[in-house]
Design a protein around this motif. Structure first.
Motif, PDB file in Angstrom:
ATOM      1  N   LEU A   9       1.040  -1.283  -0.026  1.00  0.00           N
ATOM      2  CA  LEU A   9      -0.034  -0.055   0.133  1.00  0.00           C
ATOM      3  C   LEU A   9       0.829   1.319  -0.101  1.00  0.00           C
ATOM      4  O   LEU A   9       0.391   2.263  -0.295  1.00  0.00           O
ATOM      5  CB  LEU A   9      -0.988  -0.091   1.172  1.00  0.00           C
ATOM      6  N   SER A  10       2.036   1.002   0.146  1.00  0.00           N
ATOM      7  CA  SER A  10       3.133   2.289   0.140  1.00  0.00           C
ATOM      8  C   SER A  10       3.291   2.727  -1.227  1.00  0.00           C
ATOM      9  O   SER A  10       3.901   3.697  -1.418  1.00  0.00           O
ATOM     10  CB  SER A  10       4.361   1.777   1.134  1.00  0.00           C
ATOM     11  N   LEU A  11       3.141   1.704  -2.280  1.00  0.00           N
ATOM     12  CA  LEU A  11       3.483   2.051  -3.606  1.00  0.00           C
ATOM     13  C   LEU A  11       2.351   3.119  -4.189  1.00  0.00           C
ATOM     14  O   LEU A  11       1.315   3.325  -3.677  1.00  0.00           O
ATOM     15  CB  LEU A  11       3.343   0.911  -4.492  1.00  0.00           C
ATOM     16  N   SER A  12       2.679   3.679  -5.450  1.00  0.00           N
ATOM     17  CA  SER A  12       1.919   4.572  -6.171  1.00  0.00           C
ATOM     18  C   SER A  12       0.920   3.968  -6.712  1.00  0.00           C
ATOM     19  O   SER A  12       1.007   2.607  -6.881  1.00  0.00           O
ATOM     20  CB  SER A  12       2.727   5.379  -7.152  1.00  0.00           C
ATOM     21  N   GLY A  13      -0.265   4.643  -7.279  1.00  0.00           N
ATOM     22  CA  GLY A  13      -1.260   3.738  -8.034  1.00  0.00           C
ATOM     23  C   GLY A  13      -0.726   2.854  -9.139  1.00  0.00           C
ATOM     24  O   GLY A  13      -1.117   1.878  -9.426  1.00  0.00           O
ATOM     25  N   GLY A  14       0.231   3.689  -9.864  1.00  0.00           N
ATOM     26  CA  GLY A  14       0.624   2.893 -11.135  1.00  0.00           C
ATOM     27  C   GLY A  14       1.302   1.609 -10.735  1.00  0.00           C
ATOM     28  O   GLY A  14       1.347   0.602 -11.217  1.00  0.00           O
ATOM     29  N   GLN A  15       2.202   1.781  -9.702  1.00  0.00           N
ATOM     30  CA  GLN A  15       2.978   0.710  -9.298  1.00  0.00           C
ATOM     31  C   GLN A  15       2.144  -0.483  -8.608  1.00  0.00           C
ATOM     32  O   GLN A  15       2.420  -1.608  -8.827  1.00  0.00           O
ATOM     33  CB  GLN A  15       4.127   1.155  -8.302  1.00  0.00           C
ATOM     34  N   GLN A  16       1.102   0.185  -7.804  1.00  0.00           N
ATOM     35  CA  GLN A  16       0.178  -0.982  -7.294  1.00  0.00           C
ATOM     36  C   GLN A  16      -0.593  -1.760  -8.415  1.00  0.00           C
ATOM     37  O   GLN A  16      -0.695  -3.092  -8.384  1.00  0.00           O
ATOM     38  CB  GLN A  16      -1.105  -0.279  -6.495  1.00  0.00           C
ATOM     39  N   GLN A  17      -0.918  -1.135  -9.533  1.00  0.00           N
ATOM     40  CA  GLN A  17      -1.591  -1.893 -10.515  1.00  0.00           C
ATOM     41  C   GLN A  17      -0.527  -2.653 -11.295  1.00  0.00           C
ATOM     42  O   GLN A  17      -0.886  -3.927 -11.916  1.00  0.00           O
ATOM     43  CB  GLN A  17      -2.146  -0.769 -11.622  1.00  0.00           C
ATOM     44  N   ARG A  18       0.538  -2.489 -11.607  1.00  0.00           N
ATOM     45  CA  ARG A  18       1.606  -3.291 -12.140  1.00  0.00           C
ATOM     46  C   ARG A  18       2.009  -4.802 -11.105  1.00  0.00           C
ATOM     47  O   ARG A  18       2.187  -5.533 -11.605  1.00  0.00           O
ATOM     48  CB  ARG A  18       2.792  -2.638 -12.440  1.00  0.00           C
ATOM     49  N   LEU A  19       2.099  -4.100  -9.876  1.00  0.00           N
ATOM     50  CA  LEU A  19       2.119  -5.137  -8.681  1.00  0.00           C
ATOM     51  C   LEU A  19       0.764  -6.438  -8.895  1.00  0.00           C
ATOM     52  O   LEU A  19       1.023  -7.344  -9.040  1.00  0.00           O
ATOM     53  CB  LEU A  19       2.084  -4.706  -7.475  1.00  0.00           C
ATOM     54  N   CYS A  20      -0.269  -5.916  -9.353  1.00  0.00           N
ATOM     55  CA  CYS A  20      -1.459  -6.574  -9.256  1.00  0.00           C
ATOM     56  C   CYS A  20      -1.490  -7.494 -10.698  1.00  0.00           C
ATOM     57  O   CYS A  20      -1.789  -8.633 -10.551  1.00  0.00           O
ATOM     58  CB  CYS A  20      -2.745  -5.799  -9.387  1.00  0.00           C
ATOM     59  N   ILE A  21      -0.775  -6.892 -11.762  1.00  0.00           N
ATOM     60  CA  ILE A  21      -0.644  -7.658 -12.890  1.00  0.00           C
ATOM     61  C   ILE A  21       0.386  -8.782 -12.750  1.00  0.00           C
ATOM     62  O   ILE A  21       0.171  -9.852 -13.009  1.00  0.00           O
ATOM     63  CB  ILE A  21      -0.202  -6.938 -14.032  1.00  0.00           C
ATOM     64  N   ALA A  22       1.368  -8.527 -11.698  1.00  0.00           N
ATOM     65  CA  ALA A  22       2.432  -9.265 -11.442  1.00  0.00           C
ATOM     66  C   ALA A  22       1.849 -10.557 -10.635  1.00  0.00           C
ATOM     67  O   ALA A  22       2.419 -11.770 -10.963  1.00  0.00           O
ATOM     68  CB  ALA A  22       3.562  -8.747 -10.780  1.00  0.00           C
ATOM     69  N   ARG A  23       0.939 -10.156  -9.746  1.00  0.00           N
ATOM     70  CA  ARG A  23       0.453 -11.361  -8.911  1.00  0.00           C
ATOM     71  C   ARG A  23      -0.492 -12.170  -9.684  1.00  0.00           C
ATOM     72  O   ARG A  23      -0.450 -13.434  -9.272  1.00  0.00           O
ATOM     73  CB  ARG A  23      -0.556 -10.477  -7.760  1.00  0.00           C
ATOM     74  N   ALA A  24      -1.132 -11.317 -10.732  1.00  0.00           N
ATOM     75  CA  ALA A  24      -2.063 -12.363 -11.595  1.00  0.00           C
ATOM     76  C   ALA A  24      -1.193 -13.484 -12.394  1.00  0.00           C
ATOM     77  O   ALA A  24      -1.775 -14.316 -12.879  1.00  0.00           O
ATOM     78  CB  ALA A  24      -2.752 -11.331 -12.573  1.00  0.00           C
ATOM     79  N   ILE A  25       0.091 -13.027 -12.818  1.00  0.00           N
ATOM     80  CA  ILE A  25       0.801 -13.735 -13.838  1.00  0.00           C
ATOM     81  C   ILE A  25       1.621 -14.886 -13.045  1.00  0.00           C
ATOM     82  O   ILE A  25       2.154 -15.666 -13.583  1.00  0.00           O
ATOM     83  CB  ILE A  25       1.557 -13.130 -14.808  1.00  0.00           C
ATOM     84  N   THR A  26       1.692 -14.966 -11.519  1.00  0.00           N
ATOM     85  CA  THR A  26       2.626 -15.958 -10.993  1.00  0.00           C
ATOM     86  C   THR A  26       2.093 -17.261 -11.033  1.00  0.00           C
ATOM     87  O   THR A  26       2.718 -18.058 -10.890  1.00  0.00           O
ATOM     88  CB  THR A  26       2.784 -15.342  -9.427  1.00  0.00           C
ATOM     89  N   THR A  27       0.750 -17.310 -11.223  1.00  0.00           N
ATOM     90  CA  THR A  27       0.105 -18.793 -11.311  1.00  0.00           C
ATOM     91  C   THR A  27      -0.025 -19.340 -12.681  1.00  0.00           C
ATOM     92  O   THR A  27      -0.566 -20.208 -12.871  1.00  0.00           O
ATOM     93  CB  THR A  27      -1.299 -18.875 -10.681  1.00  0.00           C
ATOM     94  N   LYS A  28       0.797 -18.614 -13.720  1.00  0.00           N
ATOM     95  CA  LYS A  28       1.004 -19.037 -14.795  1.00  0.00           C
ATOM     96  C   LYS A  28      -0.278 -19.179 -15.945  1.00  0.00           C
ATOM     97  O   LYS A  28      -0.488 -20.206 -16.229  1.00  0.00           O
ATOM     98  CB  LYS A  28       1.899 -20.223 -15.039  1.00  0.00           C
ATOM     99  N   PRO A  29      -0.924 -18.039 -15.804  1.00  0.00           N
ATOM    100  CA  PRO A  29      -2.214 -18.131 -16.494  1.00  0.00           C
ATOM    101  C   PRO A  29      -1.976 -18.154 -17.981  1.00  0.00           C
ATOM    102  O   PRO A  29      -0.893 -17.763 -18.367  1.00  0.00           O
ATOM    103  CB  PRO A  29      -2.888 -16.877 -15.959  1.00  0.00           C
ATOM    104  N   ASP A  30      -2.911 -18.391 -18.832  1.00  0.00           N
ATOM    105  CA  ASP A  30      -2.916 -18.382 -20.195  1.00  0.00           C
ATOM    106  C   ASP A  30      -3.519 -17.142 -20.921  1.00  0.00           C
ATOM    107  O   ASP A  30      -3.032 -16.589 -21.727  1.00  0.00           O
ATOM    108  CB  ASP A  30      -3.571 -19.618 -20.895  1.00  0.00           C
ATOM    109  N   VAL A  31      -4.572 -16.521 -20.048  1.00  0.00           N
ATOM    110  CA  VAL A  31      -5.265 -15.577 -20.407  1.00  0.00           C
ATOM    111  C   VAL A  31      -5.325 -14.479 -19.310  1.00  0.00           C
ATOM    112  O   VAL A  31      -5.377 -14.866 -18.057  1.00  0.00           O
ATOM    113  CB  VAL A  31      -6.691 -15.955 -20.810  1.00  0.00           C
ATOM    114  N   ILE A  32      -5.154 -13.234 -19.700  1.00  0.00           N
ATOM    115  CA  ILE A  32      -5.159 -12.269 -18.601  1.00  0.00           C
ATOM    116  C   ILE A  32      -6.314 -11.269 -19.093  1.00  0.00           C
ATOM    117  O   ILE A  32      -6.281 -10.599 -19.952  1.00  0.00           O
ATOM    118  CB  ILE A  32      -4.103 -11.237 -18.539  1.00  0.00           C
ATOM    119  N   LEU A  33      -7.364 -11.170 -18.155  1.00  0.00           N
ATOM    120  CA  LEU A  33      -8.705 -10.249 -18.472  1.00  0.00           C
ATOM    121  C   LEU A  33      -8.119  -8.965 -17.588  1.00  0.00           C
ATOM    122  O   LEU A  33      -7.729  -8.885 -16.378  1.00  0.00           O
ATOM    123  CB  LEU A  33      -9.836 -10.804 -17.991  1.00  0.00           C
ATOM    124  N   MET A  34      -8.544  -7.811 -18.172  1.00  0.00           N
ATOM    125  CA  MET A  34      -8.301  -6.709 -17.700  1.00  0.00           C
ATOM    126  C   MET A  34      -9.342  -5.548 -17.725  1.00  0.00           C
ATOM    127  O   MET A  34      -9.914  -5.297 -18.645  1.00  0.00           O
ATOM    128  CB  MET A  34      -7.162  -5.842 -18.360  1.00  0.00           C
TER     129      MET A  34
END
Length: 268
Positions: free
Chosen positions: A154-179
């Motif tokens: 929560l100490s990250l900027s909004g843009g950094q938080q969103q990229r963190l959420c994208i990183a979190r989404a890809i750690t489980t090795k998905p095939d598709v990313i919905l945004m």
């Protein structure tokens, strides 16, 4: 089993929607959707509010199942497998088809713990440190946070938080990313960073995104689907797909008058 290749372009189809109708109780919210999502491309959903863009997006990873009144008719195939078959595990669907929401929603944990949350749940046995570094590098965030991995996300900027959420989404090795409108809560500079990231990620992932930003759709997507709203005899608003084509066709030579009006800003 549904075909997985578009014959004309020989492009592999990851998600194929056939005659989908979505209801909330007795209310028809989305009508008769036929749509293919090709592999390793960015498909953008555009259209006015209430036309069902986010509803369709959430159908792809069965998040709408969590809404008690939700009911779907028709078919959605994922590599030829019907996602709504009784034997399909929705949890596994959500592992393979990840989602990033409109507003950054990091967990109130450290940056490190955000990244390893999904893999831990799924029993990941590899090196967590390497996984964190790799995931953060994929979203161009590693250099910015490598010295503060144990600090609150929560100490990250909004843009950094969103990229963190994208990183979190890809750690489980998905095939598709919905945004779902991934940049709507971000400033212009952060938006451009996320757009650059989307263009890079499509080399590895298939991406489907909802956006109200016409310029964004034209910049980052390969294909665009335009949705609109019509009224039933009872005055209920029903979303439907108007047309779907390569992005340059939708923006330069749309076939439907309503598409021309929407992208020119006459409504919506």
């Amino acid at each position: 089993m549904a075909a997985n290749v578009d014959v004309a372009s020989q492009t592999q189809i990851v998600l194929r929607t056939e005659g989908l109708r979505v209801y909330y109780g007795n209310l028809l919210a989305l009508s008769n959707i036929w749509l293919d999502i090709p592999k390793n491309q960015v498909t953008a959903f555009i259209g006015p509010s209430g036309c069902g863009k986010s509803t369709l997006l959430r159908c792809y990873n069965r998040l709408n199942d969590l809404i008690e009144s939700f009911r779907a008719e028709g078919n959605i195939f994922y590599y030829g497998e019907n996602l709504y078959s009784k034997h399909i595990d929705p949890v596994e669907v959500r592992r393979r088809i990840g989602i990033v929401f409109q507003k950054p929603n990091p967990f109130p944990k450290s940056i490190y713990d955000n990244i390893i949350f999904g893999p831990k749940i799924h029993g990941y046995k590899g090196n967590m440190d390497e996984l964190v570094e790799h995931s953060l590098k994929q979203v161009a965030l590693w250099d910015e946070v490598k010295d503060k991995l144990r600090k609150s996300s929560l100490s990250l900027s909004g843009g950094q938080q969103q990229r963190l959420c994208i990183a979190r989404a890809i750690t489980t090795k998905p095939d598709v990313i919905l945004m779902d409108e991934p940049c709507s809560a971000l400033d212009p500079i952060s938006t451009l960073r996320v757009e650059e990231l989307i263009r890079e990620l499509k080399k590895t992932y298939t991406i489907v995104m909802v956006t109200h930003n016409m310029q964004q759709a034209s910049r980052v997507s390969d294909r665009t689907a335009f949705f609109n709203v019509k009224s039933s005899e009872k005055g209920e608003r029903i979303g439907y797909l108007v047309e779907h084509e390569r992005t340059e066709v939708i923006f330069q030579d749309p076939q439907q008058e309503s598409t021309k009006e929407y992208i020119s800003g006459r409504f919506g």
